[in-house]
Design a protein around this motif. Structure first.
Motif, PDB file in Angstrom:
ATOM      1  N   VAL A  77      13.306 -43.047 -58.636  1.00 15.04           N
ATOM      2  CA  VAL A  77      13.239 -41.599 -58.835  1.00 15.04           C
ATOM      3  C   VAL A  77      13.998 -40.924 -57.702  1.00 15.04           C
ATOM      4  N   THR A  78      14.938 -40.070 -58.086  1.00 18.84           N
ATOM      5  CA  THR A  78      15.686 -39.280 -57.103  1.00 18.84           C
ATOM      6  C   THR A  78      15.096 -37.867 -57.092  1.00 18.84           C
ATOM      7  N   TYR A  79      14.636 -37.431 -55.912  1.00 22.39           N
ATOM      8  CA  TYR A  79      13.988 -36.125 -55.817  1.00 22.39           C
ATOM      9  C   TYR A  79      14.435 -35.439 -54.533  1.00 22.39           C
ATOM     10  N   ARG A  80      14.102 -34.187 -54.454  1.00 24.01           N
ATOM     11  CA  ARG A  80      14.325 -33.411 -53.232  1.00 24.01           C
ATOM     12  C   ARG A  80      13.280 -32.287 -53.182  1.00 24.01           C
ATOM     13  N   ILE A  81      13.067 -31.775 -51.987  1.00 22.88           N
ATOM     14  CA  ILE A  81      12.113 -30.673 -51.797  1.00 22.88           C
ATOM     15  C   ILE A  81      12.886 -29.371 -51.966  1.00 22.88           C
ATOM     16  N   ALA A  82      12.707 -28.754 -53.141  1.00 25.76           N
ATOM     17  CA  ALA A  82      13.465 -27.534 -53.452  1.00 25.76           C
ATOM     18  C   ALA A  82      12.912 -26.300 -52.736  1.00 25.76           C
ATOM     19  N   ASP A  83      11.608 -26.271 -52.498  1.00 25.28           N
ATOM     20  CA  ASP A  83      10.977 -25.124 -51.816  1.00 25.28           C
ATOM     21  C   ASP A  83      10.274 -25.658 -50.584  1.00 25.28           C
ATOM     22  N   PRO A  84      10.996 -25.784 -49.462  1.00 25.54           N
ATOM     23  CA  PRO A  84      10.386 -26.374 -48.273  1.00 25.54           C
ATOM     24  C   PRO A  84       9.223 -25.546 -47.724  1.00 25.54           C
ATOM     25  N   ALA A  85       9.282 -24.223 -47.833  1.00 27.70           N
ATOM     26  CA  ALA A  85       8.164 -23.398 -47.326  1.00 27.70           C
ATOM     27  C   ALA A  85       6.893 -23.684 -48.114  1.00 27.70           C
ATOM     28  N   LEU A  86       7.045 -23.808 -49.454  1.00 29.54           N
ATOM     29  CA  LEU A  86       5.883 -24.119 -50.282  1.00 29.54           C
ATOM     30  C   LEU A  86       5.373 -25.519 -49.990  1.00 29.54           C
ATOM     31  N   ALA A  88       5.691 -27.159 -47.149  1.00 25.42           N
ATOM     32  CA  ALA A  88       5.063 -27.155 -45.832  1.00 25.42           C
ATOM     33  C   ALA A  88       3.673 -26.552 -45.888  1.00 25.42           C
ATOM     34  N   ALA A  89       3.465 -25.618 -46.851  1.00 26.31           N
ATOM     35  CA  ALA A  89       2.138 -25.015 -46.986  1.00 26.31           C
ATOM     36  C   ALA A  89       1.170 -25.924 -47.723  1.00 26.31           C
ATOM     37  N   ARG A  90       1.695 -26.842 -48.605  1.00 23.05           N
ATOM     38  CA  ARG A  90       0.824 -27.711 -49.401  1.00 23.05           C
ATOM     39  C   ARG A  90       0.606 -29.067 -48.744  1.00 23.05           C
ATOM     40  N   ILE A  91       1.603 -29.534 -48.007  1.00 22.47           N
ATOM     41  CA  ILE A  91       1.529 -30.851 -47.384  1.00 22.47           C
ATOM     42  C   ILE A  91       1.806 -30.688 -45.896  1.00 22.47           C
ATOM     43  N   ASP A  92       1.128 -31.493 -45.106  1.00 15.68           N
ATOM     44  CA  ASP A  92       1.263 -31.402 -43.651  1.00 15.68           C
ATOM     45  C   ASP A  92       2.558 -32.064 -43.212  1.00 15.68           C
ATOM     46  N   PHE A  93       3.573 -31.230 -42.896  1.00 20.05           N
ATOM     47  CA  PHE A  93       4.841 -31.695 -42.339  1.00 20.05           C
ATOM     48  C   PHE A  93       4.929 -31.371 -40.846  1.00 20.05           C
ATOM     49  N   GLY A  94       3.768 -31.124 -40.215  1.00 15.55           N
ATOM     50  CA  GLY A  94       3.785 -30.750 -38.805  1.00 15.55           C
ATOM     51  C   GLY A  94       4.228 -31.888 -37.912  1.00 15.55           C
ATOM     52  N   ILE A  95       5.024 -31.540 -36.859  1.00 17.12           N
ATOM     53  CA  ILE A  95       5.524 -32.530 -35.912  1.00 17.12           C
ATOM     54  C   ILE A  95       4.921 -32.267 -34.541  1.00 17.12           C
ATOM     55  N   ASP A  96       4.948 -33.278 -33.727  1.00  8.87           N
ATOM     56  CA  ASP A  96       4.487 -33.127 -32.338  1.00  8.87           C
ATOM     57  C   ASP A  96       5.509 -32.292 -31.596  1.00  8.87           C
ATOM     58  N   PRO A  97       5.110 -31.157 -31.004  1.00  6.34           N
ATOM     59  CA  PRO A  97       6.099 -30.285 -30.351  1.00  6.34           C
ATOM     60  C   PRO A  97       6.762 -30.914 -29.142  1.00  6.34           C
ATOM     61  N   GLU A  98       6.173 -31.931 -28.563  1.00  5.21           N
ATOM     62  CA  GLU A  98       6.784 -32.557 -27.383  1.00  5.21           C
ATOM     63  C   GLU A  98       7.561 -33.822 -27.747  1.00  5.21           C
ATOM     64  N   THR A 154       3.030 -29.835 -63.306  1.00 12.19           N
ATOM     65  CA  THR A 154       2.540 -28.654 -62.585  1.00 12.19           C
ATOM     66  C   THR A 154       2.332 -28.949 -61.109  1.00 12.19           C
ATOM     67  N   ARG A 155       1.763 -30.091 -60.779  1.00 13.10           N
ATOM     68  CA  ARG A 155       1.493 -30.418 -59.380  1.00 13.10           C
ATOM     69  C   ARG A 155       2.781 -30.502 -58.580  1.00 13.10           C
ATOM     70  N   LEU A 156       3.808 -31.142 -59.169  1.00 16.08           N
ATOM     71  CA  LEU A 156       5.074 -31.260 -58.433  1.00 16.08           C
ATOM     72  C   LEU A 156       5.755 -29.904 -58.293  1.00 16.08           C
ATOM     73  N   VAL A 157       5.687 -29.107 -59.333  1.00 14.15           N
ATOM     74  CA  VAL A 157       6.297 -27.771 -59.241  1.00 14.15           C
ATOM     75  C   VAL A 157       5.593 -26.933 -58.202  1.00 14.15           C
ATOM     76  N   GLN A 158       4.269 -26.991 -58.173  1.00 12.78           N
ATOM     77  CA  GLN A 158       3.509 -26.202 -57.191  1.00 12.78           C
ATOM     78  C   GLN A 158       3.667 -26.743 -55.777  1.00 12.78           C
ATOM     79  N   THR A 159       4.142 -27.976 -55.650  1.00 11.90           N
ATOM     80  CA  THR A 159       4.396 -28.539 -54.322  1.00 11.90           C
ATOM     81  C   THR A 159       5.830 -28.284 -53.878  1.00 11.90           C
TER      82      THR A 159
END
Length: 347
Positions: A77-86, A88-98, A154-159
């Motif tokens: 499956v070839t995919y990409r994150i079309a709405d990164p802000a959405l 980031a709000a649904r899945i934890d993409f947080g990084i260590d700031p240091e 629906t889940r993938l679109v909302q993500t």
């Protein structure tokens, strides 16, 4: 991941062109977007990094057909994150700031979500198809069904996930089932291979037979030609011997003719020589007779004393050399008697 460098009390972030960076300071968004470069305080910064490039996800799951046979589906499956802000709000993409690394594993969560969704749509399709149909026609139908399902889920679109494409590599049954299914085909292929082998052998035998027949025909043709050659050579030799015999006959006849001519010439020459000798003898005899006649005629009419003298002379010419001669009266009387007798006999 983003490049983070540190100095005392500050950090510097340099993002990548395929990464979406969201920097929160408290509850406010300080920086947001692709390719961000900024300074920040690690103690008060909340940073999320979301990749926005196309990614390949290998999917492998099992499903059951309508005749209760287990099959394995292998797809990509070839995919990409079309709405990164959405995302980031649904899945934890947080990084260590240091350190710059993700605190959780967001891509694994996305992979699990996409795999489960794809499996759901594929299983629904395979559950209504028998094994043979799934193996024969399952690949394009599964690809179309999974692609449509992932793009409209629906889940993938909302993500914020967009599916670019799906490739179904294979639909494979269990090993023992696959072996059972391939046995008839394998046997058929083996039978065809044996048939082809026997055909090749038969063809080879036929070709060998043809080659043998051609060789035999060639030998027969060569024998016939050899016979013709021998016959022609015999005829040529006979003709040559006949011509030689004819030439020898002609030569012998010519030689005989030459011999006869030479013999005739020789006989004529001998005859001429004999005639010449006879004529010479005749002439000599005639000359001698004429001489004798002349001599007799010359002594005819001579007296006795002259005749005696001539006789004595002739006798002296025919006698060997005499040193001394004694003549007696008796001898003289007898000699004169003979000379008289001889003179009477001559005419």
């Amino acid at each position: 991941m983003a490049d983070i460098s540190r100095v005392p009390f500050l950090c510097h972030l340099r993002g990548r062109p395929t990464s979406y960076i969201r920097h929160l300071r408290g509850t406010e968004v300080a920086h947001e977007g692709v390719g961000q470069v900024f300074w920040y305080r690690p103690r008060t910064a909340v940073i999320s990094e979301v990749p926005v490039d196309d990614r390949e996800l290998a999917v492998l799951f099992h499903a059951r057909t309508s005749d209760f046979q287990d099959v394995a589906v292998q797809a990509t499956v070839t995919y990409r994150i079309a709405d990164p802000a959405l995302a980031a709000a649904r899945i934890d993409f947080g990084i260590d700031p240091e350190l710059g690394g993700w605190r959780e594993k967001p891509l694994d969560q996305l992979a699990g979500l996409i795999t489960e969704t794809a499996q759901q749509y594929a299983s629904d399709l395979l559950a209504r198809a028998p094994l043979t149909a799934a193996l024969a026609e399952g690949v394009p139908e599964i690809r179309a069904r999974v692609t449509d399902g992932l793009r409209t889920d629906t889940r993938l679109v909302q993500t914020g996930i967009a599916v670019a494409g799906v490739r179904v590599v294979a639909v494979r049954p269990a090993p023992e089932v696959e072996k059972a299914l391939t046995t008839p085909t394998r046997e058929q292929i083996q039978s065809e291979a044996d048939r082809a082998t026997y055909g090749r052998r038969a063809l080879a035998v036929e070709q060998e037979r043809r080659i043998a027949e051609n060789e035999l025909q060639s030998k027969i043709e060569l024998a016939v030609r050899a016979e013709r050659l021998v016959t022609q050579e015999g005829a040529n030799e006979q003709r040559r011997m006949t011509e030689q015999a004819a030439a020898a006959g002609i030569a012998a006849e010519a030689e005989a003719r030459r011999a006869r001519t030479a013999a005739s010439a020789q006989a004529e020459r001998v005859r001429i020589e004999a005639a010449a000798r006879a004529e010479a003898v005749r002439l000599v005899g005639q000359a001698e007779a004429d001489a004798e006649a002349a001599r007799v005629a010359s002594v005819t009419g001579l007296d006795t004393s002259a005749m005696v003298a001539l006789a004595v002379r002739d006798l002296a010419d025919h006698l060997p050399s005499i040193g001394a001669l004694t003549i007696t009266p008796d001898m003289l009387t007898e000699l004169l008697s003979r000379l008289a007798h001889t003179g009477q006999q001559q005419p």
